[in-house]
Design a protein around this motif. Structure first.
Motif, mmCIF file in Angstrom:
data_model
loop_
_atom_site.group_PDB
_atom_site.id
_atom_site.type_symbol
_atom_site.label_atom_id
_atom_site.label_comp_id
_atom_site.label_asym_id
_atom_site.label_seq_id
_atom_site.Cartn_x
_atom_site.Cartn_y
_atom_site.Cartn_z
ATOM 1 N N PHE A 163 -12.136 -10.450 2.505
ATOM 2 C CA PHE A 163 -11.300 -9.295 2.205
ATOM 3 C C PHE A 163 -11.540 -8.887 0.762
ATOM 4 N N GLY A 164 -11.639 -7.600 0.550
ATOM 5 C CA GLY A 164 -11.865 -7.114 -0.805
ATOM 6 C C GLY A 164 -11.609 -5.630 -0.866
ATOM 7 N N SER A 165 -12.102 -4.997 -1.921
ATOM 8 C CA SER A 165 -11.814 -3.583 -2.143
ATOM 9 C C SER A 165 -12.301 -2.696 -0.995
ATOM 10 N N SER A 166 -13.419 -3.046 -0.351
ATOM 11 C CA SER A 166 -13.883 -2.202 0.762
ATOM 12 C C SER A 166 -12.927 -2.289 1.956
ATOM 13 N N HIS A 167 -12.387 -3.482 2.212
ATOM 14 C CA HIS A 167 -11.427 -3.628 3.311
ATOM 15 C C HIS A 167 -10.124 -2.909 2.968
ATOM 16 N N TYR A 168 -9.618 -3.118 1.758
ATOM 17 C CA TYR A 168 -8.370 -2.481 1.351
ATOM 18 C C TYR A 168 -8.539 -0.956 1.283
ATOM 19 N N GLY A 169 -9.744 -0.511 0.969
ATOM 20 C CA GLY A 169 -10.028 0.923 0.908
ATOM 21 C C GLY A 169 -9.843 1.623 2.246
ATOM 22 N N LYS A 170 -9.990 0.886 3.354
ATOM 23 C CA LYS A 170 -9.773 1.481 4.679
ATOM 24 C C LYS A 170 -8.328 1.948 4.842
ATOM 25 N N PHE A 171 -7.393 1.173 4.301
ATOM 26 C CA PHE A 171 -5.983 1.561 4.374
ATOM 27 C C PHE A 171 -5.742 2.823 3.551
ATOM 28 N N VAL A 172 -6.376 2.877 2.376
ATOM 29 C CA VAL A 172 -6.233 4.041 1.501
ATOM 30 C C VAL A 172 -6.774 5.283 2.204
ATOM 31 N N ALA A 173 -7.959 5.159 2.786
ATOM 32 C CA ALA A 173 -8.625 6.307 3.413
ATOM 33 C C ALA A 173 -7.955 6.749 4.714
ATOM 34 N N GLU A 174 -7.414 5.815 5.464
ATOM 35 C CA GLU A 174 -6.884 6.131 6.797
ATOM 36 C C GLU A 174 -5.385 6.412 6.826
ATOM 37 N N PHE A 175 -4.724 6.357 5.684
ATOM 38 C CA PHE A 175 -3.276 6.563 5.682
ATOM 39 C C PHE A 175 -2.944 8.000 6.084
ATOM 40 N N ASP A 176 -2.107 8.123 7.122
ATOM 41 C CA ASP A 176 -1.709 9.452 7.609
ATOM 42 C C ASP A 176 -0.189 9.616 7.599
ATOM 43 N N GLY A 177 0.485 8.745 6.867
ATOM 44 C CA GLY A 177 1.940 8.820 6.787
ATOM 45 C C GLY A 177 2.641 7.792 7.651
ATOM 46 N N GLY A 178 1.920 7.173 8.581
ATOM 47 C CA GLY A 178 2.535 6.195 9.473
ATOM 48 C C GLY A 178 2.151 4.772 9.110
ATOM 49 N N TYR A 179 2.496 3.880 10.009
ATOM 50 C CA TYR A 179 2.174 2.468 9.831
ATOM 51 C C TYR A 179 0.821 2.173 10.462
ATOM 52 N N PHE A 180 0.256 1.036 10.101
ATOM 53 C CA PHE A 180 -1.044 0.624 10.625
ATOM 54 C C PHE A 180 -0.863 -0.378 11.758
ATOM 55 N N ASP A 181 -1.723 -0.287 12.753
ATOM 56 C CA ASP A 181 -1.712 -1.193 13.903
ATOM 57 C C ASP A 181 -2.573 -2.397 13.550
ATOM 58 N N SER A 182 -1.965 -3.570 13.497
ATOM 59 C CA SER A 182 -2.706 -4.768 13.080
ATOM 60 C C SER A 182 -3.767 -5.188 14.090
ATOM 61 N N SER A 183 -3.742 -4.600 15.297
ATOM 62 C CA SER A 183 -4.788 -4.924 16.274
ATOM 63 C C SER A 183 -5.913 -3.892 16.267
#
Length: 193
Positions: A135-155
């Motif tokens: 896990f690192g900045s590229s993985h965490y960057g996915k959350f930054v890029a994909e945030f649409d106002g909702g929560y993320f699905d851990s699956s």
């Protein structure tokens, strides 16, 4: 065995050597503890500098106990209002490998009273997690890029790192916990999610 024989024997000398070693190491640990101690304020300054590349002002906010824990996601450790208007939230996500946790620093921005973006995510620590090196900045960057106002699905496969599925869940839950708190306690969109 007589007292004179004991004090001149190898057993007594071994005991003295062990006592001297314990005293010297104890003293060294006490000195190193003072030298290497990091205050809570310094920890926040380091996190801010790691995230922003420079020091900026911040103010610690009192936690809202009603929203600082969530059975699905985890808990909030601390919340800071940064001088740029963003919030820096340290959140701990649960349900990781062997029921462990992952703690992240999450920077959130607001617009019109709602969470508008995840600005940055940075690793803060973990408990009982293996494969954290995946896990690192590229993985965490996915959350930054994909945030649409909702929560993320851990699956969701884009947030799951192969071989570290359960740790991925804890990472996602940490991000979701920061969002949950922001939406409910920091004037977000009052989403009970």
């Amino acid at each position: 065995m007589k007292a004179k024989e004991f004090f001149s024997g190898a057993s007594f000398k071994s005991i003295i050597v062990l006592i001297v070693i314990a005293v010297v190491l104890g003293g060294a640990l006490a000195v190193l503890n003072d030298v290497l101690y990091v205050s809570a304020e310094e920890e926040v300054n380091r996190a801010v500098k790691k995230i922003y590349g420079k020091e900026i002002g911040w103010e610690e906010k009192e936690l809202d106990a009603e929203f600082s824990k969530n059975d699905d996601y985890g808990e909030i450790n601390t919340v800071y209002l940064l001088e740029d208007g963003n919030y820096l939230i340290q959140s701990t996500g649960r349900n990781g490998y062997k029921k462990g946790t992952v703690t992240l620093w999450v920077v959130l921005s607001f617009e019109g009273g709602q969470v508008s973006a995840i600005e940055k995510i940075s690793y803060a620590g973990n408990e009982s997690q293996s494969l954290m090196s995946k896990f690192g900045s590229s993985h965490y960057g996915k959350f930054v890029a994909e945030f649409d106002g909702g929560y993320f699905d851990s699956s969701d496969s884009q947030f799951v790192v192969g071989g570290a599925t359960y740790t991925s869940h804890a990472v996602t839950n940490s991000v979701n916990m920061a969002l949950y708190y922001a939406k409910n306690a920091l004037g977000g969109n009052s989403d009970e999610g």
